[in-house]
Write an enzyme that holds these catalytic residues in place. Structure first.
Site: not given
Length: 291
Positions: A2-3
Site C-alpha cells: 500500500p502506498e
DNA sequence: CGTTACACCTGAGGGC
DNA sequence: TGCCCTCAGGTGTAAC
C-alpha cells in the site's frame, strides 16, 4: 503494497463503516513487533471507545477515538484492512496465503495472519487488519502524545510542490527516485508511483537529485500527483495483496505504464521497458523517453 | 549529516 | 514432488 492511493482508498471506504460505532471487543494475535503497543494494553484502551475520525498522513492511518487517544495504523507491504462478518471466532482457518481474494472476505474466517479484529456493540461487521509479513504496525497513541514516525514525515504527497522537492534535491547526490521514496521529504510515494510518476515526467530514476532542475521537479511532483489521483479514482493498485475495505480489487494495476513491465513495449515509443535495481528497490523505466 | 546494506517476515513462482 | 533460489506496494537501524 500500500502506498498513498491504497491508503487513501482504504480511508475513504472504511470511514463510513467504522465511524460512530462502539468497540465491544478486540481480538489479536500474540505479541510481536507488529504491535508497537502490546495487545493487552491495546485491548484495554480500545474497548468501549468510538472512532470519531479517520485521517491519513502519508501512508499512515490515524483513527481518532472519543477518548482522545489515536490508533495509528500502517499497512506495511502486505497489510489488508477490511470489514467482514467473521464466522466462528475460535475456528482458525489453516490456509496461509498472502493475498486474500475478495470472495474470501465475504465468508471470512480469522486466520493466523489476522492480527487485529475489532467487534462492535451493534453486532454488525468486524473491522479486520490482516498482514502476512507483519511489516505493518499498530500503535495506540495516548491523548496528546506524538509519535516519532509521524513527526519525521515530510509534506504529504498530495500537497507537495515542485519547490518542496527541489529544495531537498539540490542538496543530495542520491538518485532522484531515492528522494521520492524518502518519507521525510515527501510522504506517501512508494515504489509503484515513484516509477510511474518519473515515467510521466520523462525523468530517468537514476538521475542524481542535485542535477534535476526546478522545472523538472515541478513536473515530477505534478506527475506523481496525477498518477496517484487517477489511482485513487480507480480504487488503487491490487497487484498481489491489496484489497479494498469492501472486499473489491483496485483497478490501477491495469493502467501501469512501466512498473513490473520489464521487457514490454513503452506505451509511448515502443522501446523495451528496462528494470534495474536502485537503492535496493526494483526500478522500471523507458530508456528512450526518460533522460 | 547523507548514503548504503541489511534486517524484519511469509508466501509465490521458477528452475532443476 | 521437493529443494533452493529470487522476488515482493515498507521502513528502522547500523555502519561507512
Amino acid at each position: 503494497m500500500p502506498e498513498l492511493p491504497e491508503v487513501e482508498v482504504t480511508r475513504r471506504e472504511l470511514a463510513p463503516r467504522l465511524l460512530g460505532r462502539r468497540i465491544s471487543a478486540v481480538h489479536t494475535t500474540a505479541p510481536s513487533y507488529f504491535f508497537l503497543t502490546p495487545p493487552a494494553s491495546l485491548k484495554r484502551r480500545l474497548k468501549g471507545c468510538v472512532v470519531v475520525d479517520l485521517r491519513r498522513r502519508g501512508k499512515y492511518l490515524l483513527a481518532c477515538l472519543d477518548s482522545g487517544d489515536v490508533l495509528l495504523l500502517h499497512l506495511g507491504m502486505t497489510g489488508q484492512l477490511f470489514t467482514a462478518k467473521a464466522r466462528s471466532p475460535r475456528l482458525l482457518s489453516a490456509t496461509a496465503r498472502s493475498s486474500l481474494a475478495p470472495e474470501q472476505i465475504a465468508g471470512f474466517k480469522p486466520d493466523r495472519h489476522t492480527h487485529l479484529r475489532l467487534c462492535f456493540a451493534d453486532g454488525d461487521e468486524d473491522v479486520i487488519f490482516r498482514d502476512v509479513r507483519k511489516f505493518g504496525k499498530v500503535r495506540l497513541l495516548p491523548s496528546g502524545q506524538s509519535d516519532p514516525r509521524l513527526d519525521k514525515l515530510g509534506v504529504d504527497a498530495l500537497e507537495a510542490t515542485g519547490a518542496d522537492l527541489f529544495a531537498a534535491a539540490s542538496k543530495r547526490r542520491a538518485p532522484i527516485k531515492t528522494l521520492l521514496l524518502d518519507q521525510g521529504v515527501i510522504a506517501g510515494i512508494g515504489n509503484i508511483y515513484a516509477d510511474e510518476g518519473l515515467f510521466l515526467a520523462r525523468v530517468r530514476p537514476s538521475r542524481r537529485a542535485d542535477r534535476v532542475s526546478a522545472d523538472e521537479c515541478d513536473r515530477i511532483v505534478q506527475s506523481c500527483q496525477a498518477v496517484m489521483l487517477r489511482s485513487i479514482e480507480t480504487g488503487g493498485s491490487s497487484i498481489a495483496d491489496y484489497v479494498r475495505p469492501t472486499g473489491g480489487d483496485g483497478g490501477y494495476q491495469d493502467e501501469r505504464k512501466v512498473y513490473a513491465r520489464e521487457g514490454l513495449p513503452c506505451p509511448i515509443c515502443g522501446a523495451r521497458i528496462v528494470r534495474r535495481v536502485l537503492g535496493q528497490r526494483s526500478t522500471h523505466y523507458c530508456p528512450r523517453c526518460q533522460r
